[in-house]
Design a protein around this motif. Structure first.
Motif, PDB file in Angstrom:
ATOM      1  N   ALA A  60     -82.959  14.102   5.631  1.00 26.05           N
ATOM      2  CA  ALA A  60     -81.667  14.647   5.211  1.00 26.05           C
ATOM      3  C   ALA A  60     -80.774  13.546   4.634  1.00 26.05           C
ATOM      4  CB  ALA A  60     -80.977  15.332   6.391  1.00 26.05           C
ATOM      5  N   ARG A  61     -80.793  12.376   5.257  1.00 25.04           N
ATOM      6  CA  ARG A  61     -79.979  11.258   4.753  1.00 25.04           C
ATOM      7  C   ARG A  61     -80.472  10.785   3.391  1.00 25.04           C
ATOM      8  NH1 ARG A  61     -80.803   5.987   5.395  1.00 25.04           N
ATOM      9  NH2 ARG A  61     -82.142   6.208   7.223  1.00 25.04           N
ATOM     10  N   GLU A  90     -84.137   0.724   6.008  1.00 24.14           N
ATOM     11  CA  GLU A  90     -83.455   1.952   5.611  1.00 24.14           C
ATOM     12  C   GLU A  90     -84.057   3.191   6.269  1.00 24.14           C
ATOM     13  OE1 GLU A  90     -83.298   2.238   1.389  1.00 24.14           O
ATOM     14  OE2 GLU A  90     -82.222   0.334   1.142  1.00 24.14           O
ATOM     15  N   VAL A  91     -85.355   3.171   6.550  1.00 21.71           N
ATOM     16  CA  VAL A  91     -85.982   4.334   7.186  1.00 21.71           C
ATOM     17  C   VAL A  91     -85.949   4.249   8.709  1.00 21.71           C
ATOM     18  CG1 VAL A  91     -87.468   4.803   5.210  1.00 21.71           C
ATOM     19  CG2 VAL A  91     -88.316   3.345   7.073  1.00 21.71           C
ATOM     20  N   GLY A  92     -85.201   3.256   9.237  1.00 16.26           N
ATOM     21  CA  GLY A  92     -84.951   3.218  10.672  1.00 16.26           C
ATOM     22  C   GLY A  92     -85.959   2.461  11.513  1.00 16.26           C
ATOM     23  N   LEU A  93     -86.774   1.616  10.893  1.00 12.71           N
ATOM     24  CA  LEU A  93     -87.718   0.805  11.670  1.00 12.71           C
ATOM     25  C   LEU A  93     -86.997  -0.424  12.207  1.00 12.71           C
ATOM     26  CD1 LEU A  93     -90.805   1.058   9.303  1.00 12.71           C
ATOM     27  CD2 LEU A  93     -90.723   1.853  11.674  1.00 12.71           C
ATOM     28  N   HIS A  94     -87.078  -0.615  13.515  1.00 13.06           N
ATOM     29  CA  HIS A  94     -86.483  -1.798  14.124  1.00 13.06           C
ATOM     30  C   HIS A  94     -87.318  -3.032  13.782  1.00 13.06           C
ATOM     31  CE1 HIS A  94     -83.731   0.773  16.260  1.00 13.06           C
ATOM     32  NE2 HIS A  94     -84.733   1.467  16.763  1.00 13.06           N
ATOM     33  N   ASP A  95     -86.658  -4.165  13.593  1.00 16.22           N
ATOM     34  CA  ASP A  95     -87.325  -5.405  13.200  1.00 16.22           C
ATOM     35  C   ASP A  95     -88.206  -5.178  11.970  1.00 16.22           C
ATOM     36  OD1 ASP A  95     -88.249  -8.030  13.147  1.00 16.22           O
ATOM     37  OD2 ASP A  95     -89.813  -7.666  14.650  1.00 16.22           O
ATOM     38  N   PRO A  96     -87.610  -4.757  10.856  1.00 13.88           N
ATOM     39  CA  PRO A  96     -88.403  -4.448   9.660  1.00 13.88           C
ATOM     40  C   PRO A  96     -89.229  -5.623   9.156  1.00 13.88           C
ATOM     41  CG  PRO A  96     -86.064  -4.530   9.149  1.00 13.88           C
ATOM     42  CD  PRO A  96     -86.170  -4.534  10.633  1.00 13.88           C
ATOM     43  N   ALA A  97     -88.701  -6.843   9.303  1.00 18.99           N
ATOM     44  CA  ALA A  97     -89.464  -8.012   8.857  1.00 18.99           C
ATOM     45  C   ALA A  97     -90.714  -8.192   9.692  1.00 18.99           C
ATOM     46  CB  ALA A  97     -88.590  -9.259   8.914  1.00 18.99           C
ATOM     47  N   GLY A  98     -90.632  -7.853  10.990  1.00 13.93           N
ATOM     48  CA  GLY A  98     -91.796  -7.946  11.852  1.00 13.93           C
ATOM     49  C   GLY A  98     -92.788  -6.835  11.574  1.00 13.93           C
ATOM     50  N   VAL A  99     -92.272  -5.614  11.383  1.00 15.11           N
ATOM     51  CA  VAL A  99     -93.147  -4.477  11.092  1.00 15.11           C
ATOM     52  C   VAL A  99     -93.927  -4.713   9.809  1.00 15.11           C
ATOM     53  CG1 VAL A  99     -93.154  -2.033  10.442  1.00 15.11           C
ATOM     54  CG2 VAL A  99     -91.734  -2.805  12.347  1.00 15.11           C
ATOM     55  N   LEU A 108     -82.154  13.658  -3.691  1.00 15.95           N
ATOM     56  CA  LEU A 108     -83.586  13.911  -3.653  1.00 15.95           C
ATOM     57  C   LEU A 108     -83.853  15.391  -3.408  1.00 15.95           C
ATOM     58  CD1 LEU A 108     -86.430  12.507  -3.500  1.00 15.95           C
ATOM     59  CD2 LEU A 108     -86.068  12.351  -1.028  1.00 15.95           C
ATOM     60  N   SER A 109     -84.714  15.981  -4.218  1.00 15.33           N
ATOM     61  CA  SER A 109     -85.145  17.359  -3.989  1.00 15.33           C
ATOM     62  C   SER A 109     -86.281  17.350  -2.972  1.00 15.33           C
ATOM     63  CB  SER A 109     -85.613  17.998  -5.294  1.00 15.33           C
ATOM     64  OG  SER A 109     -84.590  17.986  -6.262  1.00 15.33           O
ATOM     65  N   LEU A 110     -86.342  18.400  -2.161  1.00 13.05           N
ATOM     66  CA  LEU A 110     -87.319  18.443  -1.072  1.00 13.05           C
ATOM     67  C   LEU A 110     -88.056  19.772  -1.068  1.00 13.05           C
ATOM     68  CD1 LEU A 110     -88.507  17.319   1.648  1.00 13.05           C
ATOM     69  CD2 LEU A 110     -86.569  18.442   2.790  1.00 13.05           C
ATOM     70  N   LEU A 111     -89.382  19.700  -0.998  1.00 14.93           N
ATOM     71  CA  LEU A 111     -90.212  20.864  -0.734  1.00 14.93           C
ATOM     72  C   LEU A 111     -90.842  20.635   0.633  1.00 14.93           C
ATOM     73  CD1 LEU A 111     -91.500  23.541  -1.499  1.00 14.93           C
ATOM     74  CD2 LEU A 111     -93.284  22.273  -2.703  1.00 14.93           C
ATOM     75  N   LEU A 112     -90.380  21.391   1.620  1.00 17.26           N
ATOM     76  CA  LEU A 112     -90.804  21.211   3.008  1.00 17.26           C
ATOM     77  C   LEU A 112     -91.767  22.317   3.397  1.00 17.26           C
ATOM     78  CD1 LEU A 112     -90.365  19.684   5.757  1.00 17.26           C
ATOM     79  CD2 LEU A 112     -88.593  21.382   6.235  1.00 17.26           C
ATOM     80  N   VAL A 113     -92.994  21.949   3.708  1.00 19.79           N
ATOM     81  CA  VAL A 113     -94.015  22.907   4.117  1.00 19.79           C
ATOM     82  C   VAL A 113     -94.130  22.863   5.632  1.00 19.79           C
ATOM     83  CG1 VAL A 113     -96.420  23.598   3.889  1.00 19.79           C
ATOM     84  CG2 VAL A 113     -95.255  22.485   1.983  1.00 19.79           C
ATOM     85  N   THR A 114     -93.961  24.013   6.272  1.00 19.69           N
ATOM     86  CA  THR A 114     -93.994  24.041   7.726  1.00 19.69           C
ATOM     87  C   THR A 114     -94.259  25.464   8.220  1.00 19.69           C
ATOM     88  OG1 THR A 114     -92.736  23.510   9.747  1.00 19.69           O
ATOM     89  CG2 THR A 114     -91.500  24.404   7.892  1.00 19.69           C
ATOM     90  N   HIS A 115     -94.668  25.574   9.469  1.00 24.39           N
ATOM     91  CA  HIS A 115     -94.752  26.886  10.111  1.00 24.39           C
ATOM     92  C   HIS A 115     -93.612  27.052  11.108  1.00 24.39           C
ATOM     93  CE1 HIS A 115     -96.821  24.129  12.902  1.00 24.39           C
ATOM     94  NE2 HIS A 115     -96.282  24.886  13.816  1.00 24.39           N
TER      95      HIS A 115
END
Length: 349
Positions: A210-211, A150-159, A218-225
């Protein structure tokens, strides 16, 4: 920028409420002073400002992860509302064990530092699902592979069988996000989560977040400069300086019509929508040190609009419209439209 209108979340339940938060470090040096804000279900709020402005300490207070020398001196932190509300102010370890990882997830700048190098990433996610999610061993393993996919990792079973040192920075960040959202938290705190990534991977991680927001409310608190990241990701923005919120409001309004001189200064050194610019601009001077005693506006020593009135005592946060506020004694005097900012507004007598 394509954020929803401010009123979109006005009637949604509160996910996080911070009121008059004060955090001190070291020898009782106040590093965060009187910070108040709310985040509602599904809403993304950006927390921006220079290093040392108090962004990370604010988030660490919400997570109950202040450094040994840090302490919440005043204010309240509440997760949820109504029957599900939990007071996190000075919460004991059992409360944090129920909340952290289950109702609040967190992603940080260097994901490798938050993963055990001697345990496969799959086992670390399984542990989260079993301890926080209450799943059995087989069910947790199956869910872990699903989450990696779901988070976009290819070959999740291998990872699943890989160790942190075998994965790239972008893959590690996806693993950490999978761990953070494994138990369907209400709030995700992302503290400089994309800073160390290249532009392509950064864009992919932001799209992933975002997805997840869309799919799970989901609520998001994004800390960034990085104001460009906030422009693309957040519905509202909180601008911090010297441990205080100096401006807040819907992201598009704040970025197109900044009302506080510090917000304007940040925008003057940013490259939002102007990637061809080659001249490096800086904000003169340095931010105040934590705990520095100042007679008035903390930005005054660096402000091109500073006047004697700015030194007359603590400057309150003033409402300047629906969902907007700023902390400046000269709000009515400064330019508020898109015309060029004057070189200098002379200090009043």
């Amino acid at each position: 920028m394509s954020q929803p209108e401010f009123d979109t979340y006005a009637t949604s339940p509160r996910t996080l409420t911070v009121e008059d938060l004060q955090v001190s470090v070291g020898d009782h040096l106040v590093a965060v002073n009187g910070v108040s804000f709310q985040i509602r279900r599904g809403e993304a709020v950006g927390l921006v400002g220079e290093s040392g402005s108090g962004k990370t300490l604010t988030c660490r207070a919400v997570l109950g992860l202040l450094p040994e020398t840090g302490e919440v001196d005043a204010g309240t932190i509440t997760l949820g509302e109504g029957a599900t509300a939990v007071d996190l102010t000075g919460a004991a370890r059992p409360t944090w064990d129920r909340v952290r990882g289950a109702r609040i997830g967190a992603v940080f700048q260097d994901p490798g530092s938050y993963l055990n190098p001697s345990i496969s990433v799959g086992r670390q996610l399984v542990e989260q699902l079993r301890v926080r999610g209450g799943l059995g061993r087989t069910e947790a393993r199956e869910r872990a592979v699903e989450l990696f996919g779901e988070v976009g990792l290819h070959d999740p079973a291998g990872v699943f069988h890989h160790y942190p040192h075998q994965l790239s920075g972008g893959m590690l960040q996806r693993v950490l996000i999978a761990i953070a959202v494994a138990c369907d938290p209400e709030l995700l705190i992302a503290d400089e989560a994309t800073t160390a990534l290249d532009a392509v991977i950064q864009a992919e991680i932001l799209e992933l977040i975002a997805r997840l927001r869309r799919d799970h409310e989901l609520s998001l608190l994004l800390v960034t400069h990085d104001l460009a990241v906030v422009a693309e990701t957040c519905d509202r923005i909180l601008v911090m300086y010297g441990g205080e919120i100096v401006e807040s409001g819907p992201t598009e309004q704040v970025l197109t019509d900044p009302r506080h001189p510090y917000t304007r200064a940040l925008l003057s050194v940013a490259t939002i929508g102007d990637w061809s610019r080659r001249t490096l601009e800086v904000i003169p001077g340095q931010p105040p040190a934590a705990g520095a005693q100042m007679p008035g506006c903390r930005f005054a020593p660096r402000c091109r609009y500073a006047a004697q009135a700015c030194l007359g005592g603590q400057v309150p946060l003033t409402e300047i419209g629906t969902g907007r506020s700023a902390r400046c004694v000269r709000l009515d005097e400064l330019v508020t439209d898109a015309s060029p900012i004057p070189d200098r507004i002379e200090a009043s007598a």
